[in-house]
Design an enzyme around this catalytic site. Structure first.
Site, PDB file in Angstrom:
ATOM      1  N   ARG A  55     -13.163  -3.939  10.037  1.00 56.09           N
ATOM      2  CA  ARG A  55     -12.404  -3.145   9.321  1.00 56.09           C
ATOM      3  C   ARG A  55     -12.717  -1.752   9.266  1.00 56.09           C
ATOM      4  O   ARG A  55     -13.894  -1.462   9.321  1.00 56.09           O
ATOM      5  CB  ARG A  55     -11.978  -3.737   7.876  1.00 56.09           C
ATOM      6  CG  ARG A  55     -13.036  -4.036   7.139  1.00 56.09           C
ATOM      7  CD  ARG A  55     -12.901  -3.737   5.606  1.00 56.09           C
ATOM      8  NE  ARG A  55     -12.558  -2.238   5.362  1.00 56.09           N
ATOM      9  CZ  ARG A  55     -13.358  -1.178   5.267  1.00 56.09           C
ATOM     10  NH1 ARG A  55     -14.610  -1.324   5.503  1.00 56.09           N
ATOM     11  NH2 ARG A  55     -12.950   0.002   4.979  1.00 56.09           N
ATOM     12  N   GLY A  56     -11.744  -0.700   8.702  1.00 60.40           N
ATOM     13  CA  GLY A  56     -12.145   0.703   8.869  1.00 60.40           C
ATOM     14  C   GLY A  56     -11.608   1.213   9.858  1.00 60.40           C
ATOM     15  O   GLY A  56     -11.767   0.793  11.172  1.00 60.40           O
ATOM     16  N   ALA A  57     -10.690   2.349   9.943  1.00 60.93           N
ATOM     17  CA  ALA A  57     -10.190   2.920  10.942  1.00 60.93           C
ATOM     18  C   ALA A  57     -11.069   3.201  12.247  1.00 60.93           C
ATOM     19  O   ALA A  57     -10.436   2.250  13.409  1.00 60.93           O
ATOM     20  CB  ALA A  57      -9.259   4.180  10.686  1.00 60.93           C
ATOM     21  N   GLN A 205     -12.846  -3.458  -1.236  1.00 61.91           N
ATOM     22  CA  GLN A 205     -13.755  -2.784  -0.276  1.00 61.91           C
ATOM     23  C   GLN A 205     -14.592  -1.918  -1.100  1.00 61.91           C
ATOM     24  O   GLN A 205     -15.764  -1.733  -0.500  1.00 61.91           O
ATOM     25  CB  GLN A 205     -12.750  -2.064   0.757  1.00 61.91           C
ATOM     26  CG  GLN A 205     -12.130  -2.554   1.751  1.00 61.91           C
ATOM     27  CD  GLN A 205     -10.749  -3.240   1.439  1.00 61.91           C
ATOM     28  OE1 GLN A 205     -10.428  -3.105   0.177  1.00 61.91           O
ATOM     29  NE2 GLN A 205      -9.764  -3.192   2.146  1.00 61.91           N
ATOM     30  N   ASP A 246      -6.652   6.587   7.423  1.00 67.34           N
ATOM     31  CA  ASP A 246      -6.221   5.787   8.658  1.00 67.34           C
ATOM     32  C   ASP A 246      -5.438   6.383   9.598  1.00 67.34           C
ATOM     33  O   ASP A 246      -5.165   5.814  10.661  1.00 67.34           O
ATOM     34  CB  ASP A 246      -5.696   4.452   8.007  1.00 67.34           C
ATOM     35  CG  ASP A 246      -6.560   3.696   7.389  1.00 67.34           C
ATOM     36  OD1 ASP A 246      -7.204   3.730   6.310  1.00 67.34           O
ATOM     37  OD2 ASP A 246      -7.338   2.597   7.961  1.00 67.34           O
ATOM     38  N   ASN A 256      -4.064   6.238   3.612  1.00 68.21           N
ATOM     39  CA  ASN A 256      -5.364   5.460   3.496  1.00 68.21           C
ATOM     40  C   ASN A 256      -5.160   4.271   2.573  1.00 68.21           C
ATOM     41  O   ASN A 256      -4.016   3.868   2.344  1.00 68.21           O
ATOM     42  CB  ASN A 256      -6.399   6.531   2.921  1.00 68.21           C
ATOM     43  CG  ASN A 256      -7.806   6.140   2.563  1.00 68.21           C
ATOM     44  OD1 ASN A 256      -8.360   5.643   3.897  1.00 68.21           O
ATOM     45  ND2 ASN A 256      -8.421   6.323   1.692  1.00 68.21           N
ATOM     46  N   LYS A 257      -6.340   3.514   2.320  1.00 70.82           N
ATOM     47  CA  LYS A 257      -6.243   2.589   1.585  1.00 70.82           C
ATOM     48  C   LYS A 257      -5.300   2.760   0.298  1.00 70.82           C
ATOM     49  O   LYS A 257      -5.330   3.680  -0.532  1.00 70.82           O
ATOM     50  CB  LYS A 257      -7.581   2.002   1.149  1.00 70.82           C
ATOM     51  CG  LYS A 257      -7.724   0.888   0.218  1.00 70.82           C
ATOM     52  CD  LYS A 257      -7.158  -0.171   0.871  1.00 70.82           C
ATOM     53  CE  LYS A 257      -7.238  -0.825   2.231  1.00 70.82           C
ATOM     54  NZ  LYS A 257      -6.304  -1.651   2.829  1.00 70.82           N
TER      55      LYS A 257
HETATM   56  O1  MRU Z   1      -7.879  -2.114   5.222  1.00 69.49           O
HETATM   57  P1  MRU Z   1      -9.003  -1.479   5.650  1.00 69.49           P
HETATM   58  O2  MRU Z   1     -10.237  -1.917   4.570  1.00 69.49           O
HETATM   59  O3  MRU Z   1      -9.351  -1.451   7.252  1.00 69.49           O
HETATM   60  O4  MRU Z   1      -8.724  -0.150   5.128  1.00 69.49           O
HETATM   61  C1  MRU Z   1      -9.633   0.953   5.102  1.00 69.49           C
HETATM   62  C2  MRU Z   1      -9.456   2.430   4.578  1.00 69.49           C
HETATM   63  O5  MRU Z   1      -8.323   2.497   4.162  1.00 69.49           O
HETATM   64  C3  MRU Z   1     -10.353   3.233   4.979  1.00 69.49           C
HETATM   65  O6  MRU Z   1     -10.701   4.113   3.608  1.00 69.49           O
HETATM   66  C4  MRU Z   1     -10.269   4.243   6.195  1.00 69.49           C
HETATM   67  O7  MRU Z   1     -10.099   3.329   7.255  1.00 69.49           O
HETATM   68  C5  MRU Z   1     -11.088   5.085   6.468  1.00 69.49           C
HETATM   69  S1  MRU Z   1     -12.609   4.187   7.119  1.00 69.49           S
HETATM   70  C6  MRU Z   1     -13.580   5.484   7.529  1.00 69.49           C
END
Ligand code: MRU
Length: 356
Positions: A55-57, A205, A246, A256-257
């Site tokens: 996970r994480g963009a 997270q 994201d 974002n999250k």
């Molecule tokens: O649902 P996730 O855990 O994949 O969400 C991730 C986020 O929102 C992060 O803040 C975002 O991807 C930035 S990662 C550098």
């Protein structure tokens, strides 16, 4: 290897030695267990993204590149037309796993472009080029994260308190990460910061990943529940907010999250600068504004049951579980990218740096 180097060299996504499978750290198991998963089927790769094992963009994009390379080796004996059709089908399938982070479709498009641009070559040559392309996507992310960390570090000084939300560190990207990168880089240079990590309900997270990374790196991190951000800001403990992203739209609105926009509103109230940090692979100049960003909706079980010993709401209670929200560009002090810090007016300045 010292602690900080260990954190900034976590290999969260990589190919196996024979390049026939992709290995990830299963992020759902952290911080309690460091479990590596190796996979070579489309179902397992899809499931890994959907269930947030990876996970994480940026990490999702890197993973998708490697996954396509691994998968396409299995039908590399087919003639070009059949190879390209199967590649397209699998690309669309992986792309349907999560809609919000643009890095996923961005990396998949890059991989498919290699297939279409090299139609005259043999399939085995194309597979070799695909191997080079996914490695390049990964290498570029390493370099972009490093530059973002440098620019981000220029925004803070020794002793500052920084509040962050979700996880935008090494596990979500490569090496330094984005929103966490400035603190990791600063620490490496002997600087000290105090970081407040929102736990980030419902999937935690911030608790499970961000506080883990920062603690392991020897950085002063304090974990707070999401609803404690206001008191921490009011106490004067936060000099800047750094969050990941994201998808950044052409006008500077960004997804974002879930919970990020609330932090931005609080920061504005308390007069604290609020930055998002992300690579160009997260900037979607084809998306005019936040209203055009598709927000992923997830299983209500994540709110009612996950991480609890027993359900914490009646089975029949309705839940709304959006995985992301959109922060209005008017709440943003700047967008920290590998090409520099973009300031308002974002529509004009994003176009100057990232326009087609
Ligand atoms: O649902 P996730 O855990 O994949 O969400 C991730 C986020 O929102 C992060 O803040 C975002 O991807 C930035 S990662 C550098």
């Amino acid at each position: 290897m010292d602690e900080i180097t260990k954190v900034t060299h976590i290999d969260n996504v990589k190919l196996t030695g024979d390049k026939k499978a992709v290995t990830i750290i299963d992020q759902t198991q952290l911080p309690n267990r460091m479990v590596y998963l190796t996979m070579d089927t489309e179902e397992d790769c899809y499931d890994a993204i959907l269930k947030l094992k990876v996970r994480g963009a940026p990490a999702i994009g890197i993973f998708a590149g490697y996954a396509m390379y691994v998968l396409c080796q299995k039908y590399a004996h087919k003639p070009y037309g059949e190879f390209a059709a199967e590649f397209h089908r699998q690309k669309e399938y992986l792309n349907s796993s999560r809609p919000t982070a643009v890095n996923l479709s961005w990396a998949l498009k890059r991989m498919e472009q290699v297939v279409t641009d090299n139609a005259g070559k043999s399939v085995s040559e194309i597979v070799e080029l695909l191997g080079a392309e996914c490695a390049k996507i990964h290498q570029e992310d390493i370099e972009m994260c490093r530059k973002i960390s440098e620019y981000g570090l220029s925004l803070i000084k020794e002793g500052d308190g920084i509040l962050t939300h979700c996880n935008a560190g090494p596990l979500a990207t490569s090496r330094y990460g984005t929103a966490i990168g400035p603190m990791l880089l600063g620490k490496e240079r002997g600087m000290n910061f105090r970081v407040f990590a929102d736990e980030t309900r419902p999937l935690l997270q911030g608790a499970r990943l961000t506080s883990f990374e920062l603690q392991k790196a020897g950085i002063d991190v304090t974990l707070i529940c999401d609803n404690m951000a206001s008191i921490v800001m009011r106490n004067g403990w936060v000099q800047a907010c750094f969050v990941g992203c994201d998808r950044i739209a052409a006008n500077g609105d960004f997804a974002n999250k879930i919970g990020t926009s609330g932090v931005a509103i609080l920061a504005k109230h308390y007069g604290i600068p609020f930055y998002t940090l992300g690579p160009s692979s997260t900037i979607d100049m084809n998306c005019p504004d936040g209203a055009h960003i598709e927000i992923e909706l997830r299983d209500p079980e994540e709110i009612k049951e996950k991480f609890y010993a027993e359900p914490m709401a009646l089975k029949e209670v309705k839940c709304y579980n959006p995985a992301f929200d959109v922060t209005d560009h008017e709440l943003l002090s700047g967008i920290v990218t590998e090409k520099g810090i973009v300031r308002p007016p974002f529509d004009v300045n994003l176009k100057k740096l990232f326009g087609n």
